[in-house]
Design a protein around this motif. Structure first.
Motif, mmCIF file in Angstrom:
data_model
loop_
_atom_site.group_PDB
_atom_site.id
_atom_site.type_symbol
_atom_site.label_atom_id
_atom_site.label_comp_id
_atom_site.label_asym_id
_atom_site.label_seq_id
_atom_site.Cartn_x
_atom_site.Cartn_y
_atom_site.Cartn_z
ATOM 1 N N ALA A 79 116.317 21.488 14.258
ATOM 2 C CA ALA A 79 116.599 21.378 15.465
ATOM 3 C C ALA A 79 116.382 22.768 15.935
ATOM 4 O O ALA A 79 115.824 22.956 17.024
ATOM 5 C CB ALA A 79 117.855 20.755 15.925
ATOM 6 N N ALA A 80 117.116 23.763 15.479
ATOM 7 C CA ALA A 80 117.216 25.170 16.136
ATOM 8 C C ALA A 80 115.552 25.678 16.093
ATOM 9 O O ALA A 80 115.298 26.386 16.949
ATOM 10 C CB ALA A 80 118.292 25.980 15.469
ATOM 11 N N SER A 81 115.053 25.384 15.001
ATOM 12 C CA SER A 81 113.519 26.096 15.131
ATOM 13 C C SER A 81 112.408 25.454 15.791
ATOM 14 O O SER A 81 111.688 25.967 16.437
ATOM 15 C CB SER A 81 113.136 26.107 13.550
ATOM 16 O OG SER A 81 112.870 24.715 13.128
ATOM 17 N N THR A 82 112.743 24.361 16.188
ATOM 18 C CA THR A 82 111.928 23.667 17.179
ATOM 19 C C THR A 82 112.287 23.737 18.514
ATOM 20 O O THR A 82 111.348 23.713 19.496
ATOM 21 C CB THR A 82 112.005 21.877 17.016
ATOM 22 O OG1 THR A 82 113.334 21.442 17.218
ATOM 23 C CG2 THR A 82 111.487 21.379 15.667
#
Length: 84
Positions: A79-82
């Protein structure tokens, strides 16, 4: 002159913070019982993967290392990387 082909998972490793399960499968070709060729294929099983098609060995390892905590951390990482 008989040719035979064998497939075997010859290496299963647990890698990284998210306990990725790396599987190496060897395909061995033999002529009259003597190995004449060996090829490798690798694939990685992540914590959010569907493991229903994996071997019993891989399923057992995933059941142990892909804990709820690991799955939650991996989902948060995705979620953080998207959003970046």
């Amino acid at each position: 002159m008989a040719l035979t082909e064998e497939t075997q998972q010859d290496k299963i490793e647990i890698v990284g913070d998210f306990k990725m399960v790396q599987v190496r499968t060897a395909t061995v070709i033999k002529r009259d019982g003597v190995e004449i060729s060996r090829n490798f294929h690798r694939h990685v099983v992540s914590p959010d993967a569907d493991i229903s098609g994996e071997s019993d060995d891989v399923k057992a390892i995933c059941a142990v290392v892909h804990t709820d905590a690991v799955k939650t951390a991996y989902a948060a990482h995705l979620a953080a990387s998207t959003t970046e």
